[in-house]
Write a protein that holds these residues in place. Sequence first.
Motif, PDB file in Angstrom:
ATOM      1  N   ALA A 111      65.721 -61.638 -18.830  1.00 59.21           N
ATOM      2  CA  ALA A 111      66.584 -62.753 -18.473  1.00 59.21           C
ATOM      3  C   ALA A 111      68.032 -62.270 -18.506  1.00 59.21           C
ATOM      4  N   CYS A 112      68.879 -62.899 -17.712  1.00 58.32           N
ATOM      5  CA  CYS A 112      70.290 -62.502 -17.668  1.00 58.32           C
ATOM      6  C   CYS A 112      70.907 -62.612 -19.055  1.00 58.32           C
ATOM      7  N   SER A 113      71.543 -61.554 -19.481  1.00 60.15           N
ATOM      8  CA  SER A 113      72.174 -61.534 -20.803  1.00 60.15           C
ATOM      9  C   SER A 113      73.525 -62.250 -20.773  1.00 60.15           C
ATOM     10  N   GLN A 114      73.986 -62.642 -21.953  1.00 56.78           N
ATOM     11  CA  GLN A 114      75.323 -63.221 -22.052  1.00 56.78           C
ATOM     12  C   GLN A 114      76.387 -62.197 -21.682  1.00 56.78           C
ATOM     13  N   ALA A 115      76.145 -60.934 -21.968  1.00 57.23           N
ATOM     14  CA  ALA A 115      77.116 -59.890 -21.617  1.00 57.23           C
ATOM     15  C   ALA A 115      77.307 -59.817 -20.107  1.00 57.23           C
ATOM     16  N   THR A 123      83.162 -66.586 -18.482  1.00 54.49           N
ATOM     17  CA  THR A 123      83.007 -67.503 -19.610  1.00 54.49           C
ATOM     18  C   THR A 123      81.568 -67.438 -20.095  1.00 54.49           C
ATOM     19  N   ASN A 124      81.308 -68.081 -21.234  1.00 52.51           N
ATOM     20  CA  ASN A 124      79.958 -68.062 -21.799  1.00 52.51           C
ATOM     21  C   ASN A 124      79.612 -69.443 -22.345  1.00 52.51           C
ATOM     22  N   PRO A 125      78.707 -70.179 -21.662  1.00 54.00           N
ATOM     23  CA  PRO A 125      78.365 -71.533 -22.092  1.00 54.00           C
ATOM     24  C   PRO A 125      77.296 -71.590 -23.172  1.00 54.00           C
ATOM     25  N   SER A 126      76.737 -70.465 -23.591  1.00 52.13           N
ATOM     26  CA  SER A 126      75.542 -70.433 -24.431  1.00 52.13           C
ATOM     27  C   SER A 126      75.780 -71.055 -25.799  1.00 52.13           C
ATOM     28  N   GLN A 127      74.730 -71.677 -26.330  1.00 48.54           N
ATOM     29  CA  GLN A 127      74.776 -72.250 -27.671  1.00 48.54           C
ATOM     30  C   GLN A 127      74.446 -71.208 -28.740  1.00 48.54           C
ATOM     31  N   PHE A 128      73.590 -70.268 -28.404  1.00 50.53           N
ATOM     32  CA  PHE A 128      73.187 -69.227 -29.357  1.00 50.53           C
ATOM     33  C   PHE A 128      73.870 -67.925 -28.945  1.00 50.53           C
ATOM     34  N   THR A 137      72.014 -72.753 -21.367  1.00 51.46           N
ATOM     35  CA  THR A 137      72.874 -73.896 -21.057  1.00 51.46           C
ATOM     36  C   THR A 137      73.552 -73.680 -19.703  1.00 51.46           C
ATOM     37  N   VAL A 138      72.789 -73.140 -18.749  1.00 49.08           N
ATOM     38  CA  VAL A 138      73.287 -72.932 -17.385  1.00 49.08           C
ATOM     39  C   VAL A 138      72.422 -73.730 -16.413  1.00 49.08           C
ATOM     40  N   SER A 139      73.055 -74.395 -15.481  1.00 56.96           N
ATOM     41  CA  SER A 139      72.349 -75.179 -14.478  1.00 56.96           C
ATOM     42  C   SER A 139      71.905 -74.279 -13.323  1.00 56.96           C
ATOM     43  N   TRP A 140      71.065 -74.830 -12.449  1.00 54.29           N
ATOM     44  CA  TRP A 140      70.669 -74.119 -11.233  1.00 54.29           C
ATOM     45  C   TRP A 140      71.911 -73.827 -10.397  1.00 54.29           C
ATOM     46  N   HIS A 274      71.299 -78.850 -17.387  1.00 58.01           N
ATOM     47  CA  HIS A 274      71.367 -77.639 -18.213  1.00 58.01           C
ATOM     48  C   HIS A 274      71.032 -77.997 -19.651  1.00 58.01           C
ATOM     49  N   ASP A 275      70.499 -77.024 -20.355  1.00 57.66           N
ATOM     50  CA  ASP A 275      70.123 -77.235 -21.745  1.00 57.66           C
ATOM     51  C   ASP A 275      70.114 -75.885 -22.438  1.00 57.66           C
ATOM     52  N   ARG A 276      70.082 -75.907 -23.753  1.00 56.72           N
ATOM     53  CA  ARG A 276      70.171 -74.664 -24.514  1.00 56.72           C
ATOM     54  C   ARG A 276      68.881 -73.863 -24.520  1.00 56.72           C
ATOM     55  N   ASP A 277      67.872 -74.336 -23.785  1.00 59.43           N
ATOM     56  CA  ASP A 277      66.642 -73.552 -23.667  1.00 59.43           C
ATOM     57  C   ASP A 277      66.392 -73.088 -22.232  1.00 59.43           C
ATOM     58  N   ILE A 278      67.386 -73.241 -21.332  1.00 60.66           N
ATOM     59  CA  ILE A 278      67.211 -72.868 -19.929  1.00 60.66           C
ATOM     60  C   ILE A 278      68.161 -71.731 -19.557  1.00 60.66           C
TER      61      ILE A 278
END
Length: 287
Positions: A111-115, A123-128, A137-140, A274-278
């Motif tokens: 899966a695409c990494s935050q890096a 920017t970085n929208p991630s919760q974890f 936490t990224v939408s389509w 978007h959600d923190r599991d997507i």
Amino acid sequence: MKKRVKGKSLKEIQPNTTYMGCTFYLDCVDGEDFVGTEFDNCSFRGSFCDWGRDECGLWMGFTYKDVHQVMRWIRPGTFMMGSPETEEDRYANEVQHQVTISKGFWFAETACSQALWEAVIGTNPSQFKGKKFPVETVSWDDCNAFTEKLNEQMKEWQCCLPTEAQWEYACRAGTTTAFSFGDSITRDQVNYSDTEYGTVEIKSLPFNNWGLYEMHGNVSEWCSNWYDEYDISITVDPVGPNDGTGRVIRGGSWDCPPWYVRSAYRFSVEPCGHDRDIGFRFCLRSQ
């Protein structure tokens, strides 16, 4: 009989060829070109900066703003999409049918990494949080903005989300069981609902037969398709309906029960959702 090429600078690879002491400048390459090739003391430059073969097949790597990403070559093939009626905990929207993927494609091994997301979007929208954790936490719509921006920089490629059929084909990796690991899973194989909370680093759990990590669990992954019941009359490279209200999500996540992370499980979310599991992973095709 194989051709031999020595000591040249080249911008393409041809199958059934032995290269000796060559330098390759590869901005785009089809994995089928590597059939029957051999390399002796060669170097790789350009967008694809390294490559290799292992027990899972062919891989190529690229670096974007110091972030390295490995892509796996997914060869064309035919498989049974969906689940058999005998599969435990299956849903009615998983009607089993034969599908052919007629063209090979490069698929991100993780899966695409935050890096990588930060390198492309800024920017970085991630919760974890964590550079080696999957972006979430990224939408389509967000993911398509990512692919469009990467395409602006890597003009020889078509970076995009996989179709639902491509995703399941790659997830199964030649298997017919409920999971690519068999008909059951453990938490040593898949990050699904547990007392532990949240995502884990990419590449921290076992890969499937084609070298893809965390296709089950961790983060659910967007596909390109609009969601609807399968049109089983379309058996070659299906792309789903022309419109709809939700985009397909696959793979299940860290907060899902085990039956949601099966190879055949499918659901949908509105493109702006978007959600923190997507999260997502992307594929590359030559232009």
